[in-house]
Scaffold this active site. Structure first.
Site, PDB file in Angstrom:
ATOM      1  N   LYS A  70     -10.591-105.325 -29.754  1.00 53.64           N
ATOM      2  CA  LYS A  70     -11.883-105.756 -29.347  1.00 53.64           C
ATOM      3  C   LYS A  70     -12.854-105.287 -30.506  1.00 53.64           C
ATOM      4  O   LYS A  70     -13.778-105.964 -31.002  1.00 53.64           O
ATOM      5  CB  LYS A  70     -12.596-105.114 -27.880  1.00 53.64           C
ATOM      6  CG  LYS A  70     -12.104-105.931 -26.765  1.00 53.64           C
ATOM      7  CD  LYS A  70     -12.124-105.016 -25.487  1.00 53.64           C
ATOM      8  CE  LYS A  70     -11.444-105.768 -24.309  1.00 53.64           C
ATOM      9  NZ  LYS A  70     -11.052-105.167 -23.045  1.00 53.64           N
ATOM     10  N   GLN A  84     -13.279-100.452 -19.361  1.00 55.42           N
ATOM     11  CA  GLN A  84     -12.052-100.753 -19.610  1.00 55.42           C
ATOM     12  C   GLN A  84     -11.066-100.380 -18.327  1.00 55.42           C
ATOM     13  O   GLN A  84     -11.402 -99.031 -17.970  1.00 55.42           O
ATOM     14  CB  GLN A  84     -11.705-100.228 -21.050  1.00 55.42           C
ATOM     15  CG  GLN A  84     -10.157-100.402 -21.386  1.00 55.42           C
ATOM     16  CD  GLN A  84      -9.988-101.843 -21.860  1.00 55.42           C
ATOM     17  OE1 GLN A  84     -10.818-102.345 -22.554  1.00 55.42           O
ATOM     18  NE2 GLN A  84      -9.023-102.646 -21.472  1.00 55.42           N
ATOM     19  N   ASP A 111     -17.676-108.870 -19.002  1.00 56.42           N
ATOM     20  CA  ASP A 111     -16.501-109.356 -17.988  1.00 56.42           C
ATOM     21  C   ASP A 111     -16.695-110.081 -16.868  1.00 56.42           C
ATOM     22  O   ASP A 111     -15.847-110.604 -16.336  1.00 56.42           O
ATOM     23  CB  ASP A 111     -15.704-107.960 -17.606  1.00 56.42           C
ATOM     24  CG  ASP A 111     -14.685-107.696 -18.447  1.00 56.42           C
ATOM     25  OD1 ASP A 111     -14.301-108.660 -19.205  1.00 56.42           O
ATOM     26  OD2 ASP A 111     -14.111-106.642 -18.534  1.00 56.42           O
TER      27      ASP A 111
END
Ligand code: NAP
Length: 279
Positions: free
Chosen positions: A48, A92, A115
């Site tokens: 990322k 995460q 997300d």
């Protein structure tokens, strides 16, 4: 059989996104929160950061010790919610067991939930409203669209009903007028369903779980699985044998994975644009 090459498509899409970002004349900001030091998470965060840097994004990686409490994590997320330089926040996964991951994800502002896992964005998706959509499902639809694969009217069978992949993907396919069958570990006679699929998606997390006998001749096969063994990556699909029957198939690596990271950057750009409009 034709490969659905996510790596190649991602390169094309990155260049398009880069031009849009350059036209903004403002910094787009992405923050990743990590708790602990899971090995796979380190790799994903590295990917990322690499892409965010390539796009010229402002990137923050906040890493906390496993001992952090729910309350302390909430405070850290709040700081990022209030940070004007940050457009997108992701927590995460996996989080350590003592942290409530649903609560953590829902602490993220709906406008920064890149997300798409919070209740608000997931609910909007269910209603067919514009939302920040979970990256892997969005990447799969993008891949199919870019290869000109028809979705409307097709029977899509998804194996795996996670909140990250299977459920939002079922929503996206339904919105696109496919007929969806969502399978899971309690499905009885799984192969009966998979053999019916025009488009078969495997999101199970078990190496070579989908075998040749489970696939219809000419099916489009999307392999979401990432299974690590002896430092090598394997998909959920027995690629060598299934590819003999499939009309299109994603490789692992190089299929769905690269698209997922791209979609995160696209969502962060979208979140930036949306927040500017709301000001
Ligand atoms: P997950 O949360 O563990 O969900 C796995 C799903 O598979 C569950 O719904 C489970 O059913 C189902 N399942 C397990 N065993 C089964 C069986 N024998 N028959 C039928 N269904 C079965 O996993 P996830 O987060 O969705 O991820 C799935 C895989 O995709 C993993 O390998 C992950 O690493 C990979 N992944 C890749 C990307 C990417 O960008 N390429 C992104 C996300 C995930 P139950 O619900 O009944 O337990």
């Amino acid at each position: 059989m034709e490969l659905l090459n996510g790596k190649e498509l991602r390169e094309k899409k990155i260049e398009e996104l880069k031009s849009k970002v350059e036209r903004l004349n403002e910094l787009v900001g992405l923050a990743v929160i990590q708790v602990g030091s899971d090995e796979a998470s380190n790799v994903y965060i590295g990917q990322k950061e690499k892409l965010a840097t390539r796009l010229g994004y402002y990137f923050i990686h906040k890493k906390f010790d496993e001992s952090i409490t729910d309350e302390e994590l909430k405070e850290e997320i709040d700081k990022l919610n209030n940070n004007e330089q940050i457009d997108g926040i992701i927590v995460q996964m996996p989080l350590p067991k003592h942290i409530d991951s649903v609560k953590a994800v829902n602490e993220i502002s709906e406008y920064k939930d890149v997300d798409g896992l919070g209740f608000i964005n997931a609910g909007k998706l269910m209603h067919g409203e514009e939302a920040l959509v979970s990256c892997t499902p969005k990447g799969i639809i993008d891949l199919l669209d870019n290869y000109g694969i028809e979705i409307e009217g097709k029977h899509v069978v998804i194996v795996g009903r996670s909140i990250l992949v299977g459920k939002p993907l079922a929503c996206l396919f339904t919105t696109r007028n496919a007929t969806v069958t969502l399978c899971h570990s309690r499905t009885i006679d799984l192969a009966k369903y998979t053999r019916e699929a025009d488009i078969l998606v495997a999101a199970v997390g078990k190496k070579h779980f989908i075998t040749e006998e489970m696939v219809k001749e000419g099916a489009v096969v999307i392999d979401v699985g990432i299974n690590r063994e002896d430092k090598k990556l394997y998909g959920d699909v027995d690629f060598d044998n299934v590819s003999k029957k499939a009309s299109y198939i994603t490789p692992v690596p190089g299929g769905v994975g690269p698209m997922t990271v791209y979609e995160l950057m696209d969502n962060t750009y979208e979140a930036h644009v949306l927040r500017r409009k709301l000001k």
